[in-house]
Design an enzyme around this catalytic site. Structure first.
Site, PDB file in Angstrom:
ATOM      1  N   TRP A  92      40.482  58.515  59.616  1.00  0.00           N
ATOM      2  CA  TRP A  92      39.714  57.732  58.650  1.00  0.00           C
ATOM      3  C   TRP A  92      40.364  57.875  57.271  1.00  0.00           C
ATOM      4  O   TRP A  92      40.737  58.976  56.875  1.00  0.00           O
ATOM      5  CB  TRP A  92      38.258  58.219  58.631  1.00  0.00           C
ATOM      6  CG  TRP A  92      37.440  57.491  57.603  1.00  0.00           C
ATOM      7  CD1 TRP A  92      37.167  56.160  57.554  1.00  0.00           C
ATOM      8  CD2 TRP A  92      36.797  58.084  56.465  1.00  0.00           C
ATOM      9  NE1 TRP A  92      36.398  55.870  56.450  1.00  0.00           N
ATOM     10  CE2 TRP A  92      36.149  57.033  55.759  1.00  0.00           C
ATOM     11  CE3 TRP A  92      36.712  59.386  55.965  1.00  0.00           C
ATOM     12  CZ2 TRP A  92      35.426  57.259  54.594  1.00  0.00           C
ATOM     13  CZ3 TRP A  92      35.984  59.612  54.802  1.00  0.00           C
ATOM     14  CH2 TRP A  92      35.350  58.549  54.135  1.00  0.00           C
TER      15      TRP A  92
ATOM     16  N   ARG B  10      26.529  60.283  59.280  1.00  0.00           N
ATOM     17  CA  ARG B  10      26.073  59.376  58.233  1.00  0.00           C
ATOM     18  C   ARG B  10      24.599  59.015  58.472  1.00  0.00           C
ATOM     19  O   ARG B  10      24.183  57.886  58.276  1.00  0.00           O
ATOM     20  CB  ARG B  10      26.925  58.105  58.182  1.00  0.00           C
ATOM     21  CG  ARG B  10      27.084  57.566  56.765  1.00  0.00           C
ATOM     22  CD  ARG B  10      27.735  56.198  56.775  1.00  0.00           C
ATOM     23  NE  ARG B  10      28.064  55.770  55.435  1.00  0.00           N
ATOM     24  CZ  ARG B  10      28.075  54.508  55.030  1.00  0.00           C
ATOM     25  NH1 ARG B  10      27.758  53.541  55.859  1.00  0.00           N
ATOM     26  NH2 ARG B  10      28.378  54.193  53.807  1.00  0.00           N
TER      27      ARG B  10
ATOM     28  N   LYS C 175      30.692  40.551  57.985  1.00  0.00           N
ATOM     29  CA  LYS C 175      31.471  41.783  58.148  1.00  0.00           C
ATOM     30  C   LYS C 175      30.704  42.674  59.105  1.00  0.00           C
ATOM     31  O   LYS C 175      29.610  43.130  58.777  1.00  0.00           O
ATOM     32  CB  LYS C 175      31.638  42.448  56.782  1.00  0.00           C
ATOM     33  CG  LYS C 175      32.250  43.842  56.833  1.00  0.00           C
ATOM     34  CD  LYS C 175      32.496  44.349  55.423  1.00  0.00           C
ATOM     35  CE  LYS C 175      32.991  45.789  55.440  1.00  0.00           C
ATOM     36  NZ  LYS C 175      33.282  46.280  54.087  1.00  0.00           N
ATOM     37  N   TRP C 176      31.262  42.913  60.279  1.00  0.00           N
ATOM     38  CA  TRP C 176      30.575  43.691  61.333  1.00  0.00           C
ATOM     39  C   TRP C 176      31.166  45.091  61.303  1.00  0.00           C
ATOM     40  O   TRP C 176      32.314  45.289  61.682  1.00  0.00           O
ATOM     41  CB  TRP C 176      30.793  43.016  62.683  1.00  0.00           C
ATOM     42  CG  TRP C 176      30.117  43.665  63.847  1.00  0.00           C
ATOM     43  CD1 TRP C 176      30.162  44.976  64.199  1.00  0.00           C
ATOM     44  CD2 TRP C 176      29.297  43.029  64.834  1.00  0.00           C
ATOM     45  NE1 TRP C 176      29.427  45.206  65.329  1.00  0.00           N
ATOM     46  CE2 TRP C 176      28.891  44.025  65.746  1.00  0.00           C
ATOM     47  CE3 TRP C 176      28.875  41.713  65.033  1.00  0.00           C
ATOM     48  CZ2 TRP C 176      28.084  43.742  66.853  1.00  0.00           C
ATOM     49  CZ3 TRP C 176      28.077  41.438  66.142  1.00  0.00           C
ATOM     50  CH2 TRP C 176      27.676  42.436  67.036  1.00  0.00           C
ATOM     51  N   ASP C 177      30.351  46.047  60.884  1.00  0.00           N
ATOM     52  CA  ASP C 177      30.828  47.412  60.676  1.00  0.00           C
ATOM     53  C   ASP C 177      30.369  48.330  61.802  1.00  0.00           C
ATOM     54  O   ASP C 177      29.449  48.004  62.574  1.00  0.00           O
ATOM     55  CB  ASP C 177      30.285  47.915  59.325  1.00  0.00           C
ATOM     56  CG  ASP C 177      31.203  48.928  58.661  1.00  0.00           C
ATOM     57  OD1 ASP C 177      32.027  49.548  59.354  1.00  0.00           O
ATOM     58  OD2 ASP C 177      31.080  49.107  57.436  1.00  0.00           O
ATOM     59  N   MET C 178      30.988  49.495  61.899  1.00  0.00           N
ATOM     60  CA  MET C 178      30.587  50.534  62.859  1.00  0.00           C
ATOM     61  C   MET C 178      31.012  51.862  62.265  1.00  0.00           C
ATOM     62  O   MET C 178      32.184  52.218  62.303  1.00  0.00           O
ATOM     63  CB  MET C 178      31.294  50.305  64.191  1.00  0.00           C
ATOM     64  CG  MET C 178      30.819  51.263  65.262  1.00  0.00           C
ATOM     65  SD  MET C 178      32.025  51.540  66.536  1.00  0.00           S
ATOM     66  CE  MET C 178      31.006  52.226  67.821  1.00  0.00           C
ATOM     67  N   ASN C 179      30.044  52.604  61.738  1.00  0.00           N
ATOM     68  CA  ASN C 179      30.409  53.724  60.878  1.00  0.00           C
ATOM     69  C   ASN C 179      30.320  55.113  61.480  1.00  0.00           C
ATOM     70  O   ASN C 179      30.205  56.084  60.745  1.00  0.00           O
ATOM     71  CB  ASN C 179      29.592  53.657  59.590  1.00  0.00           C
ATOM     72  CG  ASN C 179      30.290  52.773  58.575  1.00  0.00           C
ATOM     73  OD1 ASN C 179      31.499  52.854  58.415  1.00  0.00           O
ATOM     74  ND2 ASN C 179      29.544  51.907  57.912  1.00  0.00           N
TER      75      ASN C 179
ATOM     76  N   ASP D 118      39.378  52.033  54.739  1.00  0.00           N
ATOM     77  CA  ASP D 118      38.514  52.283  53.585  1.00  0.00           C
ATOM     78  C   ASP D 118      39.321  52.823  52.409  1.00  0.00           C
ATOM     79  O   ASP D 118      38.802  52.959  51.306  1.00  0.00           O
ATOM     80  CB  ASP D 118      37.410  53.286  53.946  1.00  0.00           C
ATOM     81  CG  ASP D 118      36.222  52.598  54.611  1.00  0.00           C
ATOM     82  OD1 ASP D 118      36.173  51.358  54.596  1.00  0.00           O
ATOM     83  OD2 ASP D 118      35.338  53.313  55.132  1.00  0.00           O
TER      84      ASP D 118
HETATM   85  C1  GLA Z   1      32.074  51.336  55.727  1.00  0.00           C
HETATM   86  C2  GLA Z   1      33.010  50.201  55.399  1.00  0.00           C
HETATM   87  C3  GLA Z   1      32.985  49.947  53.913  1.00  0.00           C
HETATM   88  C4  GLA Z   1      31.561  49.625  53.485  1.00  0.00           C
HETATM   89  C5  GLA Z   1      30.631  50.740  53.893  1.00  0.00           C
HETATM   90  C6  GLA Z   1      29.185  50.344  53.654  1.00  0.00           C
HETATM   91  O1  GLA Z   1      32.542  52.544  55.238  1.00  0.00           O
HETATM   92  O2  GLA Z   1      34.300  50.462  55.853  1.00  0.00           O
HETATM   93  O3  GLA Z   1      33.848  48.897  53.570  1.00  0.00           O
HETATM   94  O4  GLA Z   1      31.171  48.419  54.086  1.00  0.00           O
HETATM   95  O5  GLA Z   1      30.763  51.073  55.265  1.00  0.00           O
HETATM   96  O6  GLA Z   1      28.289  51.324  54.003  1.00  0.00           O
END
Ligand code: GLA
Length: 697
Positions: free
Chosen positions: A175, A417, A450-454, A521
């Site tokens: 990351w 998170r 924007k489809w995220d996965m954190n 990021d």
């Molecule tokens: C992730 C994404 C970021 C942002 C944050 C929001 O880290 O990579 O660009 O969208 O989530 O919580």
């Protein structure tokens, strides 16, 4: 004809490459050839039968099986491992039939059958002749009455010409620090790259490039390939004791199980692979063209210059703050305004809200409509961030359905998170997310998501699973694709971005759904140079979303930050209301310039001239497909003075045509620009953008 059969077996040909397989005397389906295309069918080597040799090296070990199953005296890394209902763990595959279909010249389907059990394994081949790529995938069908347990079911084994002096190129990272290019010799044994994280991962990518140790950007034999899959994957290279070098690629068998019930089939994802004599650069360009033309949902649409609110406002979003940013963004020339995290029910920090995908009533008392209207009136499209696979324990969704998350009943649910993962293998979860996002997209004029996965997986349990809970690894990804594909079918114009804390989900499987990828990021421009360089080995610049932010602004000039982002799909993520007049004017100029060169960057050919992973002075060049225009970006980070920067040798120009290059008085032939080179001078943390234009004579 791309595919034809001869007495020796089958030959698959692309524009420049040939691939052959056939039955050997012992009836095994074996690999014959993969390399440059040969003039005559008789030129292709025949299917070799190694015969018996010594008690420790049975034919099963020495044959170049096209799709080795674990059986007999074979110890190579197999593609298939299965257990029959009676406990037999040995699959002996022999040719059963060649299935024709509508497109016999482009596709070949070879059906193998176990010699005793009614288990069928069909090897599928599709030739992408213009791209010099071959696609392979496999269907396994249980035509019997009892279940078969699959313990490994890979997509393909790619054989290289017999030899043991190969070198593997791959990418790794973590990351904030993805896509480091690694090169290492392959020696006898197995080297494994993989993901066990439920998704593709920041750490490795299912891509390989193998050469004989001396290929360069512009020359040398390279065999390369990818897997189109967004879940756990495994890529292994093996050099056997008989100098047979192969690559296995497919869904990871780690903790994998699949109960193949009677009359059921299992289909693997596709692997695409190619061969070139023109080095790593050509290998990338093949993948770029293919991905751009045949994989992404919106092939020909230029990607818009976007603004994203995340680094400016984080979770503190509301209509007023976003409209203020939007106003400035529009003045700069931005075309798409994306509101990131923080907009939905209960989302004040990362402690709460995930799962409740409706606008937060305090931040948006009148919903999103006023903001979207304002953005549209400024002449921009509107986009939104979501993270559909996740749930915070502090959410209405979790309170209603705590059983929907991936977990084991007797184990603490590890939060990362502050969030847990919804089990996308469950149809109730799929239905819920489809309904939520469908409503959002139907009620609002949203053109970009924007489809995220954190986070990655932990405690991979599937509460009340009907079958083997280890099917989760595959069924989750199938569920993800199903949700995404359903939404795409209902909202075909929407452009999707795949993000997973930056570049955690970049692969050709997700690119069938998403047109763009958030690469990292890490938006600090000098670090980004290297990350983007690694990314460019696999993915085209039209998928590479790159924002200009305020990271390291005291050290790295705005123009440098822009130039780095202009190498892909330009976006802005800085707090633009804090930019002074000079900065805003510069940004406006550079955005306008990007729009001019966008067709070349997004749809041209990419040439890596000097790698930022290796050199503090780096350069990358783009050339339009008709070779009429090009753009060169050069960057210098930190080199002690005094220094003479090396010459840059342009690539991809028409040698006999003449070109002008910005900053150079007289035109020169393409040949000269490519072989005599050009000198740029840059100070530390300076960059330049040069344009080349062909002179019409
Ligand atoms: C992730 C994404 C970021 C942002 C944050 C929001 O880290 O990579 O660009 O969208 O989530 O919580």
């Amino acid at each position: 004809m791309p595919i034809y059969a001869t007495e020796q077996g089958w030959i698959l040909e692309t524009r420049q490459t040939g691939y052959a397989l056939g039955l050997n005397n012992a009836g095994r389906l074996v690999h014959r050839y993969w390399g440059v295309r040969l003039p005559y069918s008789e030129d292709y080597p025949v299917a070799a039968d190694p015969g018996p040799w010594a008690s420790f090296n049975a034919p099963a070990q020495r044959a170049l099986d096209e799709y080795p199953a674990y059986a007999g005296a074979s110890y190579v890394d197999p593609c298939l491992k299965a257990t029959f209902a009676d406990g037999v763990r040995d699959v002996v595959l022999r040719l059963d039939a060649v299935e024709q279909d509508d497109d016999p010249q482009r596709e070949l389907h070879i059906r193998l059958r176990d010699t005793y059990y009614p288990l069928f394994v069909t090897l599928h081949y599709r030739v992408h002749a213009d791209y010099d790529l071959i696609e392979r995938w496999v269907t396994i069908t249980n035509a019997g009455a009892t279940p078969v347990s699959l313990e490994r079911a890979l997509s393909a084994q790619w054989h290289l010409p017999r030899g043991e002096d190969y070198r593997l190129t791959h990418v790794n990272g973590r990351w904030l620090d993805e896509m480091h290019l690694r090169r290492e010799p392959l020696v006898q044994g197995i080297k494994v790259l993989e993901s066990r994280r439920l998704t593709t991962s920041h750490h490795h990518n299912p891509w390989f490039a193998i050469d004989r140790g001396s290929a360069a950007e512009d020359a040398g034999e390279v065999w390369f390939g990818v897997l189109a899959w967004s879940g756990n994957w495994r890529l292994s290279t093996e050099v056997t004791e008989f100098a047979s070098t192969r690559v296995n690629i497919g869904i990871n068998d780690w903790d994998f199980a699949w109960r193949l019930d009677a009359q059921q089939s299992f289909t693997t994802p596709s692997s695409y692979a190619g061969y070139t004599t023109e080095g790593f650069g050509a290998a990338s360009r093949r993948l770029h063209d293919f991905t751009r033309d045949l994989v992404v949902p919106h092939p020909a649409e230029p990607r818009k210059v976007l603004y994203n609110s995340w680094e400016a406002t984080a979770f503190r979003v509301d209509a007023q703050s976003q409209l203020a940013l939007a106003q400035r963004a529009a003045e700069l020339g931005v075309e798409l305004f994306v509101m990131d995290d923080g907009w939905f029910h209960g989302r004040a920090t990362d402690n709460a809200g995930l799962g409740d995908w409706w606008p937060d009533a305090q931040k948006f008392p009148d919903g999103l409509a006023p903001l979207i209207k304002g953005v549209n009136e400024l002449g921009m499209d509107f986009g939104l961030w979501v993270e559909p696979e996740m749930v915070n324990p502090d959410s209405d969704l979790y309170r209603a359905h705590p059983d929907w998350v991936i977990s084991f009943p007797t184990r603490e649910r590890t939060e990362m998170r502050n969030q847990l993962i919804l089990n996308f293998a469950r149809s109730a979860v799929q239905d819920y997310i489809i309904a939520q996002l469908d409503r959002l997209l139907s009620e609002n004029k949203i053109t970009f998501i924007k489809w995220d996965m954190n986070r990655n997986v932990s405690e991979p349990g599937w509460l009340d699973a009907e079958g083997d809970a280890r099917e989760l690894w595959v069924r989750y990804v199938q569920g993800l694709y199903l949700v995404w594909d359903t939404l795409r079918a209902r909202h075909p114009a929407v452009i999707w971005q795949s993000c997973s804390g930056g570049g955690g989900r970049a692969d050709l499987g997700i690119l069938r759904r998403a047109d763009q990828i958030w690469v990292s990021d890490n938006t600090e421009a000098t670090a980004r140079l290297a990350i983007q360089d690694g990314f460019s080995h696999i993915f085209p610049p039209s998928t590479m979303e790159a924002w200009v932010t305020d990271a390291a602004r005291e050290r790295v000039p705005l123009q440098f930050r822009f130039h780095v982002s202009m190498c892909g799909v330009l976006g802005i993520g800085a707090h633009i209301l804090r930019w002074n007049e000079r900065e805003s004017a510069e940004a406006k100029r550079l955005i306008a310039q990007y729009k001019e060169i966008r067709p070349i960057v997004q749809f041209g050919d990419l040439y890596r001239l000097r790698s930022p992973q290796l050199h503090p002075f780096s350069a990358v060049q783009y050339v339009s497909k008709d070779r009429a225009e090009g753009v060169l970006f050069a960057f210098r980070t930190l080199i002690p003075d005094p220094v003479e920067l090396p010459l840059l040798y342009l690539r991809g120009l028409d040698p006999t045509a003449r070109y002008t290059v910005t900053g150079f008085e007289s035109p020169r032939s393409g040949y000269a620009w490519m072989h005599a080179g050009l000198q740029v001078s840059l100070n530390n943390f300076q960059s330049t953008l040069l344009r080349m234009r062909r002179i019409n004579q």
